[in-house]
Write a protein that holds these residues in place. Structure first.
Motif, short mmCIF file in Angstrom:
data_model
loop_
_atom_site.label_atom_id
_atom_site.label_comp_id
_atom_site.label_asym_id
_atom_site.label_seq_id
_atom_site.Cartn_x
_atom_site.Cartn_y
_atom_site.Cartn_z
N ASP A 138 22.17 -16.15 -28.56
CA ASP A 138 23.54 -16.31 -28.09
C ASP A 138 24.46 -15.68 -29.14
N GLU A 140 23.47 -18.25 -32.30
CA GLU A 140 22.31 -19.15 -32.26
C GLU A 140 21.11 -18.48 -31.62
N ILE A 141 19.96 -18.73 -32.20
CA ILE A 141 18.72 -18.40 -31.52
C ILE A 141 18.21 -19.66 -30.86
N ARG A 142 17.53 -19.50 -29.72
CA ARG A 142 17.01 -20.66 -29.00
C ARG A 142 15.57 -20.41 -28.60
N ILE A 143 14.73 -21.36 -28.94
CA ILE A 143 13.32 -21.32 -28.56
C ILE A 143 13.08 -22.54 -27.68
N PRO A 144 12.76 -22.32 -26.40
CA PRO A 144 12.52 -23.47 -25.52
C PRO A 144 11.34 -24.32 -26.01
N TYR A 185 12.75 -17.17 -25.29
CA TYR A 185 13.59 -17.01 -26.49
C TYR A 185 14.89 -16.31 -26.09
N THR A 186 15.99 -16.81 -26.60
CA THR A 186 17.28 -16.16 -26.36
C THR A 186 18.10 -16.14 -27.64
#
Length: 111
Positions: A15, A20-24, A12-13
């Motif tokens: 930016d 933005e949140i990012r969930i692989p 999880y990151t």
């Protein structure tokens, strides 16, 4: 107990510049690339996989390490019924509960 997002979703990151949140996708093992597609995918399956992964991650914690003011439970599935339901279809429900502060409607502090 407060849980960091990367304790639920590996990789999880956030930016800050893009907001933005990012969930692989690998953090949601039951979700395919086709289902995750932003324009042609299945938004409800994305939501289900996020909730299911959250439940799995919280359940894997020691009971004393689990949040108490934000909970996710997953009862056993039941046989679905109703109009347009194919025979033998299972219905999986999830129960999410969040203690909110009445003034701001924000999650209550775990401390």
């Amino acid at each position: 107990m407060q849980i960091a997002p990367n304790e639920i979703f590996a990789g999880y990151t956030f930016d800050t510049a893009a907001g933005e949140i990012r969930i692989p996708l690998t953090s949601l093992p039951g979700l395919s690339e086709t289902e995750a597609n932003a324009t042609t995918g299945n938004g409800m399956e994305v939501i289900r996989q996020i909730v299911d992964r959250t439940h799995s991650a919280l359940t894997a914690l020691a009971p004393t390490a689990r949040p108490t003011k934000a909970t996710v439970t997953k009862p056993n599935p039941s046989i679905a019924s109703g109009l347009n339901v194919a025979p033998g279809t299972l219905r999986q429900s999830y129960n999410l509960a969040f203690d909110l502060m009445p003034v701001a409607l924000e999650l209550a502090s775990e401390v």
